[in-house]
Write a protein that holds these residues in place. Structure first.
Motif, PDB file in Angstrom:
ATOM      1  N   ILE A   1       0.825  -1.205   0.000  1.00  0.00           N
ATOM      2  CA  ILE A   1       0.000   0.000   0.000  1.00  0.00           C
ATOM      3  C   ILE A   1       0.862   1.259   0.000  1.00  0.00           C
ATOM      4  O   ILE A   1       0.562   2.233  -0.701  1.00  0.00           O
ATOM      5  CB  ILE A   1      -0.936  -0.011   1.233  1.00  0.00           C
ATOM      6  N   LEU A   2       1.940   1.258   0.772  1.00  0.00           N
ATOM      7  CA  LEU A   2       2.781   2.452   0.879  1.00  0.00           C
ATOM      8  C   LEU A   2       3.452   2.783  -0.460  1.00  0.00           C
ATOM      9  O   LEU A   2       3.458   3.949  -0.878  1.00  0.00           O
ATOM     10  CB  LEU A   2       3.838   2.255   1.962  1.00  0.00           C
ATOM     11  N   ASN A   3       3.993   1.774  -1.127  1.00  0.00           N
ATOM     12  CA  ASN A   3       4.631   2.022  -2.427  1.00  0.00           C
ATOM     13  C   ASN A   3       3.623   2.518  -3.461  1.00  0.00           C
ATOM     14  O   ASN A   3       3.933   3.427  -4.257  1.00  0.00           O
ATOM     15  CB  ASN A   3       5.309   0.744  -2.928  1.00  0.00           C
ATOM     16  N   GLN A   4       2.447   1.929  -3.465  1.00  0.00           N
ATOM     17  CA  GLN A   4       1.427   2.376  -4.417  1.00  0.00           C
ATOM     18  C   GLN A   4       1.035   3.824  -4.156  1.00  0.00           C
ATOM     19  O   GLN A   4       0.858   4.613  -5.096  1.00  0.00           O
ATOM     20  CB  GLN A   4       0.192   1.468  -4.318  1.00  0.00           C
ATOM     21  N   TYR A   5       0.930   4.195  -2.900  1.00  0.00           N
ATOM     22  CA  TYR A   5       0.558   5.566  -2.544  1.00  0.00           C
ATOM     23  C   TYR A   5       1.663   6.546  -2.938  1.00  0.00           C
ATOM     24  O   TYR A   5       1.391   7.603  -3.521  1.00  0.00           O
ATOM     25  CB  TYR A   5       0.297   5.633  -1.044  1.00  0.00           C
ATOM     26  N   LEU A   6       2.911   6.200  -2.652  1.00  0.00           N
ATOM     27  CA  LEU A   6       4.026   7.083  -2.992  1.00  0.00           C
ATOM     28  C   LEU A   6       4.166   7.243  -4.505  1.00  0.00           C
ATOM     29  O   LEU A   6       4.451   8.344  -4.997  1.00  0.00           O
ATOM     30  CB  LEU A   6       5.325   6.535  -2.402  1.00  0.00           C
ATOM     31  N   MET A   7       3.951   6.171  -5.237  1.00  0.00           N
ATOM     32  CA  MET A   7       4.055   6.247  -6.700  1.00  0.00           C
ATOM     33  C   MET A   7       2.896   7.028  -7.303  1.00  0.00           C
ATOM     34  O   MET A   7       3.077   7.760  -8.282  1.00  0.00           O
ATOM     35  CB  MET A   7       4.108   4.830  -7.280  1.00  0.00           C
ATOM     36  N   SER A   8       1.703   6.907  -6.713  1.00  0.00           N
ATOM     37  CA  SER A   8       0.557   7.655  -7.235  1.00  0.00           C
ATOM     38  C   SER A   8       0.728   9.152  -7.038  1.00  0.00           C
ATOM     39  O   SER A   8       0.234   9.958  -7.822  1.00  0.00           O
ATOM     40  CB  SER A   8      -0.732   7.175  -6.555  1.00  0.00           C
TER      41      SER A   8
ATOM     42  N   GLY B   1       3.654  10.559  -7.147  1.00  0.00           N
ATOM     43  CA  GLY B   1       4.837  10.949  -7.893  1.00  0.00           C
ATOM     44  C   GLY B   1       6.064  11.187  -7.041  1.00  0.00           C
ATOM     45  O   GLY B   1       7.064  11.747  -7.512  1.00  0.00           O
ATOM     46  N   ILE B   2       6.023  10.755  -5.777  1.00  0.00           N
ATOM     47  CA  ILE B   2       7.171  10.939  -4.884  1.00  0.00           C
ATOM     48  C   ILE B   2       8.309   9.996  -5.268  1.00  0.00           C
ATOM     49  O   ILE B   2       9.485  10.366  -5.203  1.00  0.00           O
ATOM     50  CB  ILE B   2       6.740  10.725  -3.423  1.00  0.00           C
ATOM     51  N   VAL B   3       7.973   8.780  -5.659  1.00  0.00           N
ATOM     52  CA  VAL B   3       8.977   7.816  -6.137  1.00  0.00           C
ATOM     53  C   VAL B   3       8.525   7.303  -7.493  1.00  0.00           C
ATOM     54  O   VAL B   3       7.330   7.249  -7.794  1.00  0.00           O
ATOM     55  CB  VAL B   3       9.157   6.652  -5.140  1.00  0.00           C
ATOM     56  N   SER B   4       9.507   6.908  -8.302  1.00  0.00           N
ATOM     57  CA  SER B   4       9.186   6.412  -9.646  1.00  0.00           C
ATOM     58  C   SER B   4       9.139   4.901  -9.710  1.00  0.00           C
ATOM     59  O   SER B   4       8.572   4.334 -10.643  1.00  0.00           O
ATOM     60  CB  SER B   4      10.223   6.936 -10.649  1.00  0.00           C
ATOM     61  N   SER B   5       9.741   4.234  -8.744  1.00  0.00           N
ATOM     62  CA  SER B   5       9.741   2.777  -8.703  1.00  0.00           C
ATOM     63  C   SER B   5       9.561   2.320  -7.262  1.00  0.00           C
ATOM     64  O   SER B   5       9.876   3.069  -6.328  1.00  0.00           O
ATOM     65  CB  SER B   5      11.054   2.219  -9.277  1.00  0.00           C
ATOM     66  N   PRO B   6       9.072   1.100  -7.055  1.00  0.00           N
ATOM     67  CA  PRO B   6       8.822   0.625  -5.679  1.00  0.00           C
ATOM     68  C   PRO B   6      10.101   0.596  -4.837  1.00  0.00           C
ATOM     69  O   PRO B   6      11.180   0.277  -5.333  1.00  0.00           O
ATOM     70  CB  PRO B   6       8.268  -0.790  -5.892  1.00  0.00           C
ATOM     71  N   ILE B   7       9.956   0.951  -3.585  1.00  0.00           N
ATOM     72  CA  ILE B   7      11.070   0.884  -2.637  1.00  0.00           C
ATOM     73  C   ILE B   7      11.044  -0.468  -1.943  1.00  0.00           C
ATOM     74  O   ILE B   7       9.991  -0.933  -1.507  1.00  0.00           O
ATOM     75  CB  ILE B   7      10.964   2.012  -1.588  1.00  0.00           C
ATOM     76  N   ASP B   8      12.202  -1.098  -1.858  1.00  0.00           N
ATOM     77  CA  ASP B   8      12.297  -2.399  -1.208  1.00  0.00           C
ATOM     78  C   ASP B   8      12.415  -2.179   0.305  1.00  0.00           C
ATOM     79  O   ASP B   8      13.511  -2.221   0.877  1.00  0.00           O
ATOM     80  CB  ASP B   8      13.516  -3.165  -1.743  1.00  0.00           C
ATOM     81  N   TRP B   9      11.264  -1.973   0.949  1.00  0.00           N
ATOM     82  CA  TRP B   9      11.256  -1.625   2.371  1.00  0.00           C
ATOM     83  C   TRP B   9      11.809  -2.733   3.245  1.00  0.00           C
ATOM     84  O   TRP B   9      12.360  -2.467   4.319  1.00  0.00           O
ATOM     85  CB  TRP B   9       9.826  -1.296   2.816  1.00  0.00           C
ATOM     86  N   LEU B  10      11.654  -3.983   2.838  1.00  0.00           N
ATOM     87  CA  LEU B  10      12.127  -5.115   3.632  1.00  0.00           C
ATOM     88  C   LEU B  10      13.388  -5.728   3.042  1.00  0.00           C
ATOM     89  O   LEU B  10      13.744  -6.866   3.361  1.00  0.00           O
ATOM     90  CB  LEU B  10      11.019  -6.174   3.751  1.00  0.00           C
ATOM     91  N   GLY B  11      14.070  -4.970   2.189  1.00  0.00           N
ATOM     92  CA  GLY B  11      15.326  -5.423   1.606  1.00  0.00           C
ATOM     93  C   GLY B  11      16.509  -5.131   2.512  1.00  0.00           C
ATOM     94  O   GLY B  11      16.373  -4.544   3.590  1.00  0.00           O
ATOM     95  N   PRO B  12      17.716  -5.516   2.084  1.00  0.00           N
ATOM     96  CA  PRO B  12      18.910  -5.357   2.933  1.00  0.00           C
ATOM     97  C   PRO B  12      19.173  -3.919   3.370  1.00  0.00           C
ATOM     98  O   PRO B  12      19.674  -3.701   4.468  1.00  0.00           O
ATOM     99  CB  PRO B  12      20.045  -5.873   2.028  1.00  0.00           C
TER     100      PRO B  12
END
Length: 299
Positions: free
Chosen positions: A132-139, A141-152
Motif C-alpha cells: 500500500i505504501l509504495n502504491q501511494y508514494l508512486m501515485s 509521484g514521490i517515487v518512480s519505482s517501488p522501494i524495497d522496504w524489507l530489503g537489505p
C-alpha cells in the motif's frame, strides 16, 4: 489458632497459586536451561557433558555477535525517537483540547493489538511489489519505482518504524500519568515569576517527571533489547541477517523453523546463548541503574 496466624495463613493461601505458577513456568525452566548450558543436546538422545565448550562457541559465533550489534542498533533507533515523541504527545494530550480522549485511545490502540497481527498488517503496507505504501508514494509521484522496504538496505529502518508505532501508546500513557500528578499551583507560580511555556517545561515539568522518566527509560531499554516478535513475523531476521536480534537468534536455536537459518534444534548451545544474552541485558540494566543514581546525587 490466633488471629495473627490466621491472617498469615490466609495471605499464603492467596499467593500460593501465583507462587506455584511462577516456580513451574519461570524458575524451573531457568534452572533447566542453566543445566543444559554445559551439555551437547539437540532435544533427543542422551545429553553429552562438554563443559564450557558451548560458551567457547558463543565467543566465536559471528552470527550471534551480529545479532548483538543489530539489537543495539534496533534499540537505539527505537529509544531515540520513541521517548521524546511520547513525552511531547503526553504534554499535548494533557491539555484541555477538543477530542483528547479519542486521541488518547487512538494512540494507545497499538498497545492492545497482537504483535503478530500488527506485523502482518505492516507486511501488507511495506510489501516491496504491491504494498500500500509504495502504491501511494508512486501515485503521488514521490517515487518512480517501488522501494524495497524489507530489503537489505531498509529492513532495519522499517522494523524500527514499526517498533516506534507499537510502543508510543504505552509510554505516552505513563508520561501522561506522571504529568497529571504535577500540581497546577507550580505552573501558576512559574507564570507569576514571568516564565514562558518553554521555561515552565524545562524547569517544572522535566524535574518533577524525573522519577517517572527513570522508570519509563528502564522499561523502554529492557523492552527494546528483548523485542523480537514483530521482526520474526516481518523478516525472520533477514535478509542476510540484517535484522536478526539476540532473542530471535535464541528462539531459532530452541524452536527451529524450516524457513529460518537455524534448522536443527540446539538446546544445549541455545541455553548458553540465552545465558550470555540475559547477561548482556542485565549488565546494561545495572549500568542504567548506576547512572540514574549518580544523576540523582548530582541533581
Amino acid at each position: 489458632m490466633s488471629r495473627k496466624a490466621l491472617r498469615t495463613l490466609n495471605s499464603y493461601v492467596f499467593i500460593l497459586p501465583s507462587l506455584i505458577l511462577t516456580l513451574a513456568l519461570s524458575v524451573y525452566p531457568i534452572i533447566w536451561a542453566l543445566r543444559y548450558m554445559f551439555y551437547d543436546y539437540q532435544g533427543f538422545g542422551v545429553p553429552q557433558f562438554i563443559g564450557l565448550d558451548n560458551f567457547s562457541r558463543v565467543m566465536r559465533d559471528d552470527q550471534f555477535w551480529n545479532s548483538v550489534y543489530n539489537t543495539f542498533v534496533y534499540a537505539a533507533g527505537k529509544l531515540i525517537v520513541t521517548l521524546p515523541l511520547c513525552l511531547i504527545l503526553a504534554v499535548i494530550l494533557n491539555r484541555a483540547i477538543k477530542g483528547r480522549q479519542l486521541l488518547r485511545a487512538i494512540y494507545f490502540l497499538p498497545t492492545i493489538i497482537s504483535t503478530s497481527v500488527m506485523a502482518i498488517v505492516f507486511i501488507i503496507i511495506f510489501n516491496s511489489y504491491n504494498g500500500i505504501l509504495n502504491q501511494y508514494l508512486m501515485s503521488l509521484g514521490i517515487v518512480s519505482s517501488p522501494i524495497d522496504w524489507l530489503g537489505p538496505d531498509n529492513a532495519m529502518l522499517t522494523t524500527v518504524i514499526i517498533a516506534i508505532w507499537g510502543a508510543i501508546g504505552n509510554y505516552m500513557l505513563l508520561f501522561l500519568a506522571g504529568l497529571q500528578n504535577i500540581p497546577e499551583d507550580l505552573y501558576e507560580a512559574a507564570s507569576l515569576d514571568g516564565a514562558n511555556t518553554i521555561q515552565k517545561f524545562w524547569n517544572v515539568t522535566i524535574p518533577l517527571l524525573g522519577p517517572v522518566m527513570q522508570m519509563i527509560i528502564m522499561l523502554a531499554i529492557t523492552t527494546a533489547l528483548k523485542g523480537y516478535e514483530s521482526i520474526m513475523v516481518l523478516t525472520e531476521g533477514g535478509p542476510f541477517g540484517k535484522t536478526e536480534v539476540m532473542f530471535l537468534y535464541v528462539y531459532k536455536l530452541f524452536f527451529p523453523v524450516s524457513t529460518m537459518s537455524a534448522n536443527v534444534q540446539q538446546i544445549g548451545y541455545g541455553s548458553a546463548v540465552g545465558f550470555v544474552t540475559a547477561l548482556i541485558v542485565g549488565v546494561i540494566t545495572l549500568l542504567y541503574f548506576w547512572l540514574s543514581k549518580r544523576l540523582n546525587k548530582i541533581y
